[in-house]
Design a protein around this motif. Structure first.
Motif, PDB file in Angstrom:
ATOM      1  N   VAL A  89       0.846  -1.199   0.000  1.00 19.74           N
ATOM      2  CA  VAL A  89       0.000   0.000   0.000  1.00 19.74           C
ATOM      3  C   VAL A  89       0.879   1.246   0.000  1.00 19.74           C
ATOM      4  O   VAL A  89       1.864   1.324   0.739  1.00 19.74           O
ATOM      5  N   VAL A  90       0.529   2.208  -0.835  1.00 22.50           N
ATOM      6  CA  VAL A  90       1.242   3.483  -0.887  1.00 22.50           C
ATOM      7  C   VAL A  90       0.483   4.489  -0.016  1.00 22.50           C
ATOM      8  O   VAL A  90      -0.720   4.689  -0.214  1.00 22.50           O
ATOM      9  N   PRO A  91       1.153   5.116   0.951  1.00 19.20           N
ATOM     10  CA  PRO A  91       0.478   6.093   1.816  1.00 19.20           C
ATOM     11  C   PRO A  91      -0.183   7.213   1.014  1.00 19.20           C
ATOM     12  O   PRO A  91       0.285   7.586  -0.065  1.00 19.20           O
ATOM     13  N   GLY A  92      -1.261   7.750   1.575  1.00 17.62           N
ATOM     14  CA  GLY A  92      -2.047   8.757   0.876  1.00 17.62           C
ATOM     15  C   GLY A  92      -1.255   9.967   0.425  1.00 17.62           C
ATOM     16  O   GLY A  92      -1.418  10.447  -0.704  1.00 17.62           O
ATOM     17  N   GLU A  93      -0.363  10.473   1.293  1.00 15.93           N
ATOM     18  CA  GLU A  93       0.384  11.681   0.924  1.00 15.93           C
ATOM     19  C   GLU A  93       1.369  11.414  -0.210  1.00 15.93           C
ATOM     20  O   GLU A  93       1.614  12.279  -1.059  1.00 15.93           O
ATOM     21  N   ILE A  94       1.919  10.197  -0.237  1.00 14.12           N
ATOM     22  CA  ILE A  94       2.838   9.834  -1.328  1.00 14.12           C
ATOM     23  C   ILE A  94       2.057   9.679  -2.631  1.00 14.12           C
ATOM     24  O   ILE A  94       2.495  10.129  -3.696  1.00 14.12           O
ATOM     25  N   ARG A  95       0.899   9.060  -2.535  1.00 14.73           N
ATOM     26  CA  ARG A  95       0.048   8.912  -3.719  1.00 14.73           C
ATOM     27  C   ARG A  95      -0.302  10.281  -4.312  1.00 14.73           C
ATOM     28  O   ARG A  95      -0.252  10.475  -5.534  1.00 14.73           O
ATOM     29  N   LYS A  96      -0.639  11.229  -3.443  1.00 14.28           N
ATOM     30  CA  LYS A  96      -0.993  12.573  -3.921  1.00 14.28           C
ATOM     31  C   LYS A  96       0.188  13.238  -4.621  1.00 14.28           C
ATOM     32  O   LYS A  96       0.020  13.917  -5.641  1.00 14.28           O
ATOM     33  N   MET A  97       1.383  13.056  -4.062  1.00 14.68           N
ATOM     34  CA  MET A  97       2.578  13.635  -4.684  1.00 14.68           C
ATOM     35  C   MET A  97       2.784  13.080  -6.091  1.00 14.68           C
ATOM     36  O   MET A  97       3.135  13.810  -7.022  1.00 14.68           O
ATOM     37  N   LEU A  98       2.561  11.789  -6.244  1.00 18.02           N
ATOM     38  CA  LEU A  98       2.738  11.154  -7.548  1.00 18.02           C
ATOM     39  C   LEU A  98       1.630  11.568  -8.515  1.00 18.02           C
ATOM     40  O   LEU A  98       1.892  11.912  -9.673  1.00 18.02           O
ATOM     41  N   GLU A  99       0.409  11.535  -8.037  1.00 19.44           N
ATOM     42  CA  GLU A  99      -0.719  11.867  -8.908  1.00 19.44           C
ATOM     43  C   GLU A  99      -0.703  13.330  -9.326  1.00 19.44           C
ATOM     44  O   GLU A  99      -1.244  13.682 -10.380  1.00 19.44           O
ATOM     45  N   SER A 100      -0.066  14.179  -8.528  1.00 20.60           N
ATOM     46  CA  SER A 100       0.052  15.590  -8.913  1.00 20.60           C
ATOM     47  C   SER A 100       0.948  15.759 -10.135  1.00 20.60           C
ATOM     48  O   SER A 100       0.935  16.804 -10.783  1.00 20.60           O
ATOM     49  N   HIS A 101       1.739  14.723 -10.444  1.00 18.36           N
ATOM     50  CA  HIS A 101       2.579  14.717 -11.647  1.00 18.36           C
ATOM     51  C   HIS A 101       2.001  13.773 -12.708  1.00 18.36           C
ATOM     52  O   HIS A 101       2.720  13.303 -13.590  1.00 18.36           O
ATOM     53  N   ASP A 102       0.702  13.497 -12.599  1.00 15.91           N
ATOM     54  CA  ASP A 102      -0.001  12.631 -13.564  1.00 15.91           C
ATOM     55  C   ASP A 102       0.574  11.219 -13.606  1.00 15.91           C
ATOM     56  O   ASP A 102       0.616  10.581 -14.670  1.00 15.91           O
ATOM     57  N   ILE A 103       1.015  10.730 -12.467  1.00 18.09           N
ATOM     58  CA  ILE A 103       1.505   9.354 -12.360  1.00 18.09           C
ATOM     59  C   ILE A 103       0.385   8.498 -11.779  1.00 18.09           C
ATOM     60  O   ILE A 103      -0.192   8.832 -10.737  1.00 18.09           O
ATOM     61  N   ILE A 104       0.071   7.406 -12.455  1.00 15.11           N
ATOM     62  CA  ILE A 104      -1.030   6.532 -12.043  1.00 15.11           C
ATOM     63  C   ILE A 104      -0.490   5.471 -11.087  1.00 15.11           C
ATOM     64  O   ILE A 104       0.421   4.715 -11.436  1.00 15.11           O
TER      65      ILE A 104
ATOM     66  N   ILE B  20      -0.856   2.107  -8.838  1.00 14.37           N
ATOM     67  CA  ILE B  20      -1.565   0.843  -8.611  1.00 14.37           C
ATOM     68  C   ILE B  20      -0.850   0.169  -7.446  1.00 14.37           C
ATOM     69  O   ILE B  20       0.281  -0.298  -7.591  1.00 14.37           O
ATOM     70  N   ASP B  21      -1.481   0.143  -6.283  1.00 11.82           N
ATOM     71  CA  ASP B  21      -0.778  -0.360  -5.098  1.00 11.82           C
ATOM     72  C   ASP B  21      -1.455  -1.582  -4.491  1.00 11.82           C
ATOM     73  O   ASP B  21      -2.507  -2.028  -4.959  1.00 11.82           O
ATOM     74  N   ASP B  22      -0.795  -2.120  -3.467  1.00 12.87           N
ATOM     75  CA  ASP B  22      -1.271  -3.306  -2.757  1.00 12.87           C
ATOM     76  C   ASP B  22      -1.469  -4.479  -3.723  1.00 12.87           C
ATOM     77  O   ASP B  22      -2.416  -5.250  -3.600  1.00 12.87           O
ATOM     78  N   VAL B  23      -0.553  -4.609  -4.661  1.00 15.28           N
ATOM     79  CA  VAL B  23      -0.677  -5.638  -5.706  1.00 15.28           C
ATOM     80  C   VAL B  23      -0.248  -7.007  -5.195  1.00 15.28           C
ATOM     81  O   VAL B  23      -0.854  -8.024  -5.537  1.00 15.28           O
ATOM     82  N   GLY B  24       0.786  -7.033  -4.342  1.00 14.37           N
ATOM     83  CA  GLY B  24       1.308  -8.323  -3.905  1.00 14.37           C
ATOM     84  C   GLY B  24       1.749  -9.138  -5.102  1.00 14.37           C
ATOM     85  O   GLY B  24       2.434  -8.638  -6.002  1.00 14.37           O
ATOM     86  N   PHE B  25       1.310 -10.398  -5.146  1.00 10.21           N
ATOM     87  CA  PHE B  25       1.559 -11.247  -6.314  1.00 10.21           C
ATOM     88  C   PHE B  25       0.229 -11.629  -6.974  1.00 10.21           C
ATOM     89  O   PHE B  25       0.062 -12.743  -7.463  1.00 10.21           O
ATOM     90  N   ASP B  26      -0.689 -10.692  -6.978  1.00 16.89           N
ATOM     91  CA  ASP B  26      -2.015 -10.916  -7.552  1.00 16.89           C
ATOM     92  C   ASP B  26      -2.097 -10.220  -8.909  1.00 16.89           C
ATOM     93  O   ASP B  26      -2.265  -9.003  -8.984  1.00 16.89           O
ATOM     94  N   ARG B  27      -1.985 -10.988  -9.980  1.00  8.20           N
ATOM     95  CA  ARG B  27      -1.965 -10.373 -11.312  1.00  8.20           C
ATOM     96  C   ARG B  27      -3.311  -9.771 -11.700  1.00  8.20           C
ATOM     97  O   ARG B  27      -3.377  -8.920 -12.591  1.00  8.20           O
ATOM     98  N   ASP B  28      -4.391 -10.187 -11.049  1.00 13.88           N
ATOM     99  CA  ASP B  28      -5.700  -9.596 -11.345  1.00 13.88           C
ATOM    100  C   ASP B  28      -5.723  -8.104 -11.005  1.00 13.88           C
ATOM    101  O   ASP B  28      -6.500  -7.338 -11.585  1.00 13.88           O
ATOM    102  N   LYS B  29      -4.867  -7.705 -10.071  1.00 15.71           N
ATOM    103  CA  LYS B  29      -4.820  -6.291  -9.698  1.00 15.71           C
ATOM    104  C   LYS B  29      -4.101  -5.441 -10.749  1.00 15.71           C
ATOM    105  O   LYS B  29      -4.034  -4.218 -10.619  1.00 15.71           O
ATOM    106  N   LEU B  30      -3.566  -6.104 -11.771  1.00 10.96           N
ATOM    107  CA  LEU B  30      -2.933  -5.386 -12.877  1.00 10.96           C
ATOM    108  C   LEU B  30      -3.859  -5.303 -14.091  1.00 10.96           C
ATOM    109  O   LEU B  30      -3.413  -4.987 -15.191  1.00 10.96           O
ATOM    110  N   SER B  31      -5.138  -5.578 -13.892  1.00  8.57           N
ATOM    111  CA  SER B  31      -6.075  -5.600 -15.020  1.00  8.57           C
ATOM    112  C   SER B  31      -6.205  -4.226 -15.679  1.00  8.57           C
ATOM    113  O   SER B  31      -6.252  -4.118 -16.910  1.00  8.57           O
TER     114      SER B  31
END
Length: 407
Positions: free
Chosen positions: A321-336, A338-349
């Protein structure tokens, strides 16, 4: 409750505990890394499992990795143990003190484990993506030998940067993948080195994706000298990856001439020989040019990928999981993100859907047949078509006549 010992203190304790063991290096690795070694084996199992699925799906004969990474996934503990061979030898002959041996061993196993687990998660993510985007009838356009290379060793010797994989996906089109590119090209003199210097200093995202069939991304007119990617995908395997920092010298590094490069290479040989022989190294050359750099945290590095390469989209895939403040920093630069993926490929859909959206139709068509006689007939038809002897109508009549004769 016993206080948990960390860092060098723990390494020193492990050296003392393992001093009289027959396999001191193995004992140290198990003592210092503990459950991290068991975790590494679990990760390796995940990679091997998905590798077999991809090989079966795409009919790959094998999947190749770098020599370093292949050694790690074959036997993680043994690989880490080998990293301590020279240090252990020097320690036993008195060249290193206990404290020096502990610190060097700690750094060696930490670096090797982290580097290889990072590579492992990146490879797992790429293979998971390949499973998700597969459609019936998908053709591997490149490489033609049906061996998937997930490394870049020696790939640039011919002065081009080839893809790791080009696919043609029915209903979507072709897509090209470049892993850990750009990389330096071969060069002969200072003139050559100046032209490709940007490839030495360029930042290297995990995966660059291009729509269509792209066989070389070198573009000397760009800065960095590669074609602009459609997508960039970056993988993060650590729970606290955003706290990590690295030295980025890229745009700040002063170019070297071929002569300076050779001089530095010779200096490196002298340094190595001096260490092995136990002699004092004389200065063989003056330090030629200063390399200025800057320390950046990983969040800033990912933001640099976006600003420097300017892809349409940049995806950051985090195992945790990516913390909320870090996510906001990334998304402010138009970076998408996808977190908490683990080894679950369905989360990469969602990522898979985006990749397919950038596939492009091309004018070149590839037909693969296993029957030699049929292949020969098709080649004859192609030759006659190119010579304007056959056209669509003549082929249609020929087929209708052949069918009517057999009815």
């Amino acid at each position: 409750m016993r206080k948990k010992i960390r860092g060098v203190a723990k390494a020193i304790e492990c050296v003392k505990r393992c001093n009289n063991k027959a396999r001191q290096a193995k004992c140290f690795v198990n003592c210092y890394l503990g459950n991290s070694v068991k975790e590494a084996y679990l990760w390796v199992d995940r990679l091997k499992e998905i590798s077999e699925q991809v090989k079966k799906l795409y009919s790959f004969y094998t999947i190749t990795y770098s020599r370093e990474f292949r050694s790690f996934i074959e036997e993680p503990l043994r690989h880490l143990e080998k990293k301590l061979f020279i240090y252990t030898h020097d320690y036993k002959r008195g060249k290193l003190s206990l404290e020096e041996y502990a610190e060097k061993s700690m750094m060696a196993v930490n670096t090797s484990l982290r580097t290889n687990l990072r590579t492992l998660y990146q490879n797992w993510g790429f293979l998971a993506l390949l499973i998700n985007i597969y459609r019936e009838g998908t053709i591997v356009i490149y490489p033609e030998h049906n061996v998937l290379n997930l490394e870049r060793s020696g790939k640039q010797k011919l002065r081009w940067i080839p893809p790791n994989l080009v696919l043609d996906i029915p209903g979507h089109g072709s897509i090209s993948f470049f892993i850990e590119a750009p990389r330096p090209l071969a060069w002969g003199d200072t003139g050559d080195l100046e032209k490709i210097w940007g490839l030495y200093t360029a930042l290297r995202p995990d995966i660059m994706v291009y729509g269509g069939r792209i066989y070389d991304i070198v573009d000397p007119e760009n800065s960095p000298p590669v074609k602009r990617p459609d997508l960039i995908i970056e993988f993060k395997e650590l729970p606290d990856w955003y706290k990590r920092v690295r030295d980025v010298r890229g745009p700040l590094a002063k170019p070297l001439s071929a002569e300076e490069w050779r001089n530095r290479w010779i200096e490196g040989l002298w340094d190595g020989l001096a260490d092995v022989l136990g002699v004092t190294r004389h200065e063989v050359a003056e330090k030629i040019s200063s390399h200025r750099g800057v320390r950046l945290n990983e969040v800033r590095v990912v933001q640099l990928y976006k600003s420097i390469y300017n892809p349409d989209k940049l995806f950051l895939v985090s195992k945790h999981v990516v913390p909320g403040e870090i996510r906001k920093m990334l998304e402010s630069h138009d970076i998408i993100v996808i977190d908490d993926v683990g080894f679950d490929r369905d989360k990469l859909s969602d990522l898979s859907k985006n990749v397919l959206e950038y596939a492009k139709q091309v004018d070149e068509y590839i037909i693969r047949v296993r029957d030699h006689e049929l292949a020969s007939i098709l080649q004859m038809i192609i030759d006659l078509w190119d010579k304007k002897v056959l056209d669509r109508e003549k082929i249609r009549k020929l087929l209708l006549y052949s069918i009517s004769e057999n009815v």
